[in-house]
Design an enzyme around this catalytic site. Sequence first.
Site, PDB file in Angstrom:
ATOM      1  N   ASP A 143       0.887  -1.166   0.000  1.00 47.86           N
ATOM      2  CA  ASP A 143       0.000   0.000   0.000  1.00 47.86           C
ATOM      3  C   ASP A 143       0.924   1.215   0.000  1.00 47.86           C
ATOM      4  O   ASP A 143       1.642   1.458   0.961  1.00 47.86           O
ATOM      5  CB  ASP A 143      -0.863  -0.053   1.274  1.00 47.86           C
ATOM      6  CG  ASP A 143      -1.688   1.206   1.491  1.00 47.86           C
ATOM      7  OD1 ASP A 143      -1.494   2.195   0.746  1.00 47.86           O
ATOM      8  OD2 ASP A 143      -2.514   1.213   2.415  1.00 47.86           O
ATOM      9  N   TYR A 202       3.906  -5.772  19.009  1.00 45.20           N
ATOM     10  CA  TYR A 202       4.321  -6.456  17.796  1.00 45.20           C
ATOM     11  C   TYR A 202       3.652  -5.806  16.597  1.00 45.20           C
ATOM     12  O   TYR A 202       2.436  -5.655  16.572  1.00 45.20           O
ATOM     13  CB  TYR A 202       3.975  -7.944  17.861  1.00 45.20           C
ATOM     14  CG  TYR A 202       4.942  -8.677  18.744  1.00 45.20           C
ATOM     15  CD1 TYR A 202       6.181  -9.071  18.251  1.00 45.20           C
ATOM     16  CD2 TYR A 202       4.651  -8.925  20.076  1.00 45.20           C
ATOM     17  CE1 TYR A 202       7.098  -9.710  19.052  1.00 45.20           C
ATOM     18  CE2 TYR A 202       5.561  -9.567  20.889  1.00 45.20           C
ATOM     19  CZ  TYR A 202       6.781  -9.961  20.379  1.00 45.20           C
ATOM     20  OH  TYR A 202       7.692 -10.579  21.169  1.00 45.20           O
ATOM     21  N   LYS A 217       1.880  -6.834  10.857  1.00 36.20           N
ATOM     22  CA  LYS A 217       0.804  -7.612  10.229  1.00 36.20           C
ATOM     23  C   LYS A 217       0.272  -6.790   9.064  1.00 36.20           C
ATOM     24  O   LYS A 217       0.099  -5.588   9.191  1.00 36.20           O
ATOM     25  CB  LYS A 217      -0.345  -7.804  11.215  1.00 36.20           C
ATOM     26  CG  LYS A 217      -0.047  -8.782  12.302  1.00 36.20           C
ATOM     27  CD  LYS A 217      -1.261  -8.968  13.178  1.00 36.20           C
ATOM     28  CE  LYS A 217      -0.858  -9.590  14.480  1.00 36.20           C
ATOM     29  NZ  LYS A 217      -1.975  -9.719  15.403  1.00 36.20           N
TER      30      LYS A 217
HETATM   31 MG    MG Z   1      -3.893   2.205   3.423  1.00 31.31          MG
HETATM   32 MG    MG Z   2      -4.736  -2.353   2.606  1.00 28.87          MG
END
Ligand code: MG
Ligand code: MG
Length: 364
Positions: A12, A227, A230
């Site tokens: 992204d 953590y 992800k």
């Molecule tokens: Mg985004």
């Molecule tokens: Mg996304």
Amino acid sequence: MPKVTLSVIKADVGGFVGHSSVHPELLETVREHLTKEGTFLTDFYVTHVGDDIELIMTHEKGVDNEEVHKLAWDAFVAATDVAKKLKLYGAGQDLLSDAFSGNIKGMGPGVAEMEFEERRSEPVIVFMADKTEPGAWNFPLFKMFADPFNTPGLVIDPSMHKGFDFEVHDLIDNKKVTFHCPEEMYDMLVFIGAPGRYCVRAVFSRTTGEIAASSSTQRLNLMAGRYVGKDDPVCVVRCQSGLPAVGEALEPFARPHLVAGWMRGSHHGPLMPCSMTQCNPTRFDGPPRVVALGFQISSGKLIGPQDFFADPSYDNARMIANHLSDYLRSLGPFEPHRLGLEDLEYTTMPDVMKRLSGRLLPID
Ligand code: MG
Ligand code: MG
Ligand code: F6R
């Protein structure tokens, strides 16, 4: 014939609008980059699911190849420049470093790769999800490769009857273990039933030893006591002739399971199977969704795609996902809609605790 490597790399690098989708100019930039710089690729297909750009590439360089990873990195950097120019949301958000350092894993983008000898006919499915995490594949991979109620081939196809090996990663302790299914299925479920920590990284046929599935499971890093890392995952599944039929690989998605990652990465929601035209999450930034593109690989060329979840037979799954969404949304800030405190991606807890410190009294 040389082996084929299928590399799916996603990132992204800027949302349009907010975190909902990808601007077409970014996809064009990435395609131009791969055409110009990726002459060593046999083929590629560029698309997006939600706010993630997906590079589906074939080549003969094997997995974890520096040249392939650098090509993907540079393509994402080029797209980031466009995202910055258009002031898209979160431009460059998944590129965690200023410079490429040999392997794209751990630098932000997600990677699922597999190398194999192309069979007489090589059907594959590329699953791509948005607003969820790598453990989201545990449930469907278990159903595809270990559940006879999902995959009758496990019972009645002699070339599947021996079962499958599952490589499971502990994302926090950075350990891996291989479970032999069906006989170690109960042991495995103790782990993969906790998808926030244990993820199925790959699946292998016990009949041929061949790789059957690979996911973008990345280890997590402990940062500021939490953590992190992800991310919206991808997964590649080979099908037919001793592996799950295309329909057996798609069947787990006919009943949406609940995954983590909705709104602010901090809510559970149903994983909704969607066509390419439906893959821009908007309601409460979601619900989480998954697209399945099918390809026949022919001498390394990607023949396709076939947009599997465009089939109206997933309408009921989408309807169930919408019902589940209505119900979960009605819980607002309460678990199990909201994730447990230790899994929240956003939290005000330390500040609130600090403010209340003088008022926290022992219970007699
Ligand atoms: Mg985004
Ligand atoms: Mg996304
Ligand atoms: C979920 C997601 C979005 C954002 C939300 C807030 O994975 O990406 O739900 O978390 O839109 O985003 P910021 O904090 O960037 O305003």
